[in-house]
Design a protein around this motif. Structure first.
Motif, PDB file in Angstrom:
ATOM      1  N   TYR A   1      56.043  43.301  37.521  1.00 34.13           N
ATOM      2  CA  TYR A   1      55.722  41.932  37.941  1.00 34.13           C
ATOM      3  C   TYR A   1      54.249  41.839  38.358  1.00 34.13           C
ATOM      4  CZ  TYR A   1      55.099  38.254  41.440  1.00 34.13           C
ATOM      5  OH  TYR A   1      54.601  37.222  42.189  1.00 34.13           O
ATOM      6  N   VAL A   2      53.792  42.781  39.183  1.00 34.13           N
ATOM      7  CA  VAL A   2      52.403  42.750  39.652  1.00 34.13           C
ATOM      8  C   VAL A   2      51.443  42.934  38.486  1.00 34.13           C
ATOM      9  CG1 VAL A   2      50.708  43.828  41.170  1.00 34.13           C
ATOM     10  CG2 VAL A   2      53.080  43.599  41.924  1.00 34.13           C
ATOM     11  N   GLU A   3      51.768  43.877  37.594  1.00 26.18           N
ATOM     12  CA  GLU A   3      50.907  44.123  36.439  1.00 26.18           C
ATOM     13  C   GLU A   3      50.812  42.882  35.564  1.00 26.18           C
ATOM     14  OE1 GLU A   3      50.458  47.388  32.796  1.00 26.18           O
ATOM     15  OE2 GLU A   3      52.311  47.278  33.963  1.00 26.18           O
ATOM     16  N   ARG A   4      51.956  42.256  35.264  1.00 25.09           N
ATOM     17  CA  ARG A   4      51.957  41.048  34.442  1.00 25.09           C
ATOM     18  C   ARG A   4      51.206  39.905  35.115  1.00 25.09           C
ATOM     19  NH1 ARG A   4      53.395  35.940  35.358  1.00 25.09           N
ATOM     20  NH2 ARG A   4      55.068  36.765  36.657  1.00 25.09           N
ATOM     21  N   LEU A   5      51.421  39.767  36.419  1.00 21.91           N
ATOM     22  CA  LEU A   5      50.773  38.701  37.168  1.00 21.91           C
ATOM     23  C   LEU A   5      49.261  38.762  37.015  1.00 21.91           C
ATOM     24  CD1 LEU A   5      51.038  36.418  39.358  1.00 21.91           C
ATOM     25  CD2 LEU A   5      50.797  38.245  41.059  1.00 21.91           C
ATOM     26  N   PHE A   6      48.699  39.946  37.211  1.00 20.18           N
ATOM     27  CA  PHE A   6      47.240  40.068  37.184  1.00 20.18           C
ATOM     28  C   PHE A   6      46.679  40.210  35.775  1.00 20.18           C
ATOM     29  CE2 PHE A   6      48.092  40.894  41.653  1.00 20.18           C
ATOM     30  CZ  PHE A   6      47.157  40.037  42.208  1.00 20.18           C
ATOM     31  N   ASP A   7      47.467  40.735  34.852  1.00 19.90           N
ATOM     32  CA  ASP A   7      47.020  40.711  33.461  1.00 19.90           C
ATOM     33  C   ASP A   7      46.840  39.273  32.998  1.00 19.90           C
ATOM     34  OD1 ASP A   7      46.771  43.401  32.952  1.00 19.90           O
ATOM     35  OD2 ASP A   7      48.719  43.621  31.976  1.00 19.90           O
ATOM     36  N   ASP A   8      47.793  38.407  33.344  1.00 22.30           N
ATOM     37  CA  ASP A   8      47.721  37.003  32.950  1.00 22.30           C
ATOM     38  C   ASP A   8      46.629  36.239  33.701  1.00 22.30           C
ATOM     39  OD1 ASP A   8      49.790  37.408  31.213  1.00 22.30           O
ATOM     40  OD2 ASP A   8      51.321  36.436  32.435  1.00 22.30           O
ATOM     41  N   TYR A   9      46.343  36.693  34.913  1.00 20.84           N
ATOM     42  CA  TYR A   9      45.448  35.983  35.827  1.00 20.84           C
ATOM     43  C   TYR A   9      43.981  36.386  35.661  1.00 20.84           C
ATOM     44  CZ  TYR A   9      44.585  33.721  40.428  1.00 20.84           C
ATOM     45  OH  TYR A   9      44.170  32.919  41.450  1.00 20.84           O
ATOM     46  N   ALA A  10      43.729  37.499  34.940  1.00 24.21           N
ATOM     47  CA  ALA A  10      42.406  38.119  34.935  1.00 24.21           C
ATOM     48  C   ALA A  10      41.288  37.168  34.519  1.00 24.21           C
ATOM     49  CB  ALA A  10      42.414  39.351  34.033  1.00 24.21           C
ATOM     50  N   ASP A  11      41.506  36.387  33.462  1.00 23.17           N
ATOM     51  CA  ASP A  11      40.424  35.551  32.938  1.00 23.17           C
ATOM     52  C   ASP A  11      39.987  34.457  33.907  1.00 23.17           C
ATOM     53  OD1 ASP A  11      40.159  36.948  30.580  1.00 23.17           O
ATOM     54  OD2 ASP A  11      41.571  35.685  29.475  1.00 23.17           O
ATOM     55  N   ARG A  12      40.907  33.993  34.753  1.00 22.26           N
ATOM     56  CA  ARG A  12      40.558  32.895  35.660  1.00 22.26           C
ATOM     57  C   ARG A  12      40.580  33.323  37.123  1.00 22.26           C
ATOM     58  NH1 ARG A  12      45.836  32.607  34.266  1.00 22.26           N
ATOM     59  NH2 ARG A  12      47.365  31.889  35.784  1.00 22.26           N
ATOM     60  N   PHE A  13      40.716  34.611  37.345  1.00 27.55           N
ATOM     61  CA  PHE A  13      40.902  35.142  38.696  1.00 27.55           C
ATOM     62  C   PHE A  13      39.748  34.767  39.621  1.00 27.55           C
ATOM     63  CE2 PHE A  13      40.269  38.614  41.771  1.00 27.55           C
ATOM     64  CZ  PHE A  13      41.482  38.569  42.438  1.00 27.55           C
ATOM     65  N   GLU A  14      38.530  35.073  39.230  1.00 28.28           N
ATOM     66  CA  GLU A  14      37.404  34.850  40.131  1.00 28.28           C
ATOM     67  C   GLU A  14      37.149  33.371  40.365  1.00 28.28           C
ATOM     68  OE1 GLU A  14      33.921  37.145  39.424  1.00 28.28           O
ATOM     69  OE2 GLU A  14      35.038  38.985  39.018  1.00 28.28           O
ATOM     70  N   THR A  15      37.274  32.563  39.323  1.00 27.71           N
ATOM     71  CA  THR A  15      37.068  31.121  39.488  1.00 27.71           C
ATOM     72  C   THR A  15      38.087  30.538  40.456  1.00 27.71           C
ATOM     73  OG1 THR A  15      36.182  30.916  37.253  1.00 27.71           O
ATOM     74  CG2 THR A  15      36.995  28.906  38.295  1.00 27.71           C
ATOM     75  N   ALA A  16      39.352  30.945  40.292  1.00 25.15           N
ATOM     76  CA  ALA A  16      40.400  30.411  41.156  1.00 25.15           C
ATOM     77  C   ALA A  16      40.254  30.905  42.582  1.00 25.15           C
ATOM     78  CB  ALA A  16      41.773  30.802  40.600  1.00 25.15           C
ATOM     79  N   LEU A  17      40.000  32.200  42.744  1.00 28.94           N
ATOM     80  CA  LEU A  17      40.011  32.793  44.080  1.00 28.94           C
ATOM     81  C   LEU A  17      38.759  32.446  44.876  1.00 28.94           C
ATOM     82  CD1 LEU A  17      42.025  34.565  45.593  1.00 28.94           C
ATOM     83  CD2 LEU A  17      40.730  36.559  44.873  1.00 28.94           C
ATOM     84  N   VAL A  18      37.612  32.598  44.252  1.00 30.09           N
ATOM     85  CA  VAL A  18      36.353  32.415  44.977  1.00 30.09           C
ATOM     86  C   VAL A  18      35.966  30.941  45.074  1.00 30.09           C
ATOM     87  CG1 VAL A  18      33.900  32.987  45.033  1.00 30.09           C
ATOM     88  CG2 VAL A  18      35.566  34.707  44.275  1.00 30.09           C
ATOM     89  N   ASP A  19      35.994  30.252  43.941  1.00 30.65           N
ATOM     90  CA  ASP A  19      35.511  28.869  43.921  1.00 30.65           C
ATOM     91  C   ASP A  19      36.495  27.874  44.526  1.00 30.65           C
ATOM     92  OD1 ASP A  19      33.334  29.916  42.643  1.00 30.65           O
ATOM     93  OD2 ASP A  19      33.938  29.284  40.632  1.00 30.65           O
ATOM     94  N   LYS A  20      37.799  28.098  44.332  1.00 34.13           N
ATOM     95  CA  LYS A  20      38.785  27.119  44.764  1.00 34.13           C
ATOM     96  C   LYS A  20      39.488  27.487  46.066  1.00 34.13           C
ATOM     97  CE  LYS A  20      39.725  25.555  40.026  1.00 34.13           C
ATOM     98  NZ  LYS A  20      40.761  25.385  38.973  1.00 34.13           N
TER      99      LYS A  20
END
Length: 310
Positions: free
Chosen positions: A104-123
């Protein structure tokens, strides 16, 4: 729909699932559930579809029906890439697991990788790397080897690069590691699973124990409940007098941890301090701070700077 198993294999089922998603996004979870049920009549072995149905039923206030669909998801997906066990625990149908399924954790972050920084830092106003780096800098030490556990896309690496000789990064998600590599900050990047014992974790493949005089874990431990495996790994990694700097979500009073509705774990300061003591670490500093936003609300966390006994 999920990035994994986007298609049920049936065009009509997929179309109904897409309409169901639009209904849910429009604030009609009951109607979305009814349409998703029709889709699953055509594709009854579609795990992702059952998980979506469960979430629609849950949002519609149909807890028992949601539990039934989460159970069906788990039957069809024993590795639990969707985290159905966590949902069942929150709905009171199962005990809270000590940790989420690694898949679950691996899938979550594999799917999230491309938008991770924009979502986490900017939003979400994520600030743990800068705050943790400031704690580390306060020691005035120059580190020979730093190991960044759960490095993700490498947000902490640039913050501490100037004070370390060799910088290693480890993460469960290969897609996150690919993003970290693009920063050209880490000397070594590899997959590792912090929920496993040290010898199975991946941290010691062709690498020596006790090699690190700095170990970091920024916004990582909230994806584990019981932290015994992490502290065992850190104990094997850390040389004498090594510093261990990390963050947790704050569970408040008490002496344990709990699973939050976000599907992340929060840990109490008492629980973490007991683990530190048992594994030979002295607490140098703790800082209570806001670590991010979630659903428009502020998430409280605790930063720890600790040192392994000589």
């Amino acid at each position: 729909m999920m990035h994994h198993q986007l298609s049920s294999g049936d065009v009509i089922a997929d179309r109904r699932a897409d309409y169901a998603r639009m209904l849910e996004e429009g604030g009609e979870p009951e109607a979305a559930a009814e349409l998703m049920e029709q889709a699953l009549e055509l594709a009854p072995a579609w795990a992702a579809g059952w998980f979506c149905l469960a979430t629609y039923r849950e949002k519609a206030g149909r807890g028992d029906a949601a539990i039934e669909a989460y159970r069906r998801t788990l039957t069809l997906d024993p590795e639990d890439m969707f985290g159905a066990t966590l949902k069942l625990a929150l709905l009171g149908d199962a005990d809270t697991p000590d940790r989420p399924p690694s898949r679950y954790v691996e899938r979550l972050f594999d799917d999230y990788a491309d938008r991770f920084e924009t979502a986490l830092v900017d939003k979400l106003d994520y600030s743990v790397p800068q705050k943790l780096a400031a704690l580390i800098a306060s020691t005035g030490r120059r580190y020979e080897c730093a190991v960044d556990l759960g490095c993700g896309t490498g947000l902490l690496g640039p913050e501490i690069r100037a004070c370390v000789g060799r910088l290693e990064g480890f993460d469960l998600s290969q897609n996150m590691l690919t993003k970290a590599a693009e920063k050209q900050v880490y000397d070594h990047l590899a997959q590792a699973d912090l929920s496993l014992t040290p010898d199975l974790s991946g941290l010691f493949v062709d690498a020596e124990p006790r090699r690190a005089d700095l170990v970091t874990a920024a916004d990582v431990l909230m994806y584990l409940g019981n932290l015994e495996s992490v502290f065992a790994i850190v104990g094997e990694l850390a040389a004498a007098t090594a510093d261990f700097a990390f963050s947790v979500e704050d569970a408040g009073d008490g002496d344990g941890f709990h699973l939050a509705p976000s599907l992340r774990y929060a840990h109490s300061q008492a629980y973490v301090r007991a683990l530190l003591s048992r594994h030979g670490f002295e607490t140098l500093q703790t800082v209570k701070t806001v670590i991010r936003k979630d659903g428009g609300k502020l998430v409280s966390g605790i930063l720890f700077l600790t040192r392994k006994a000589a």
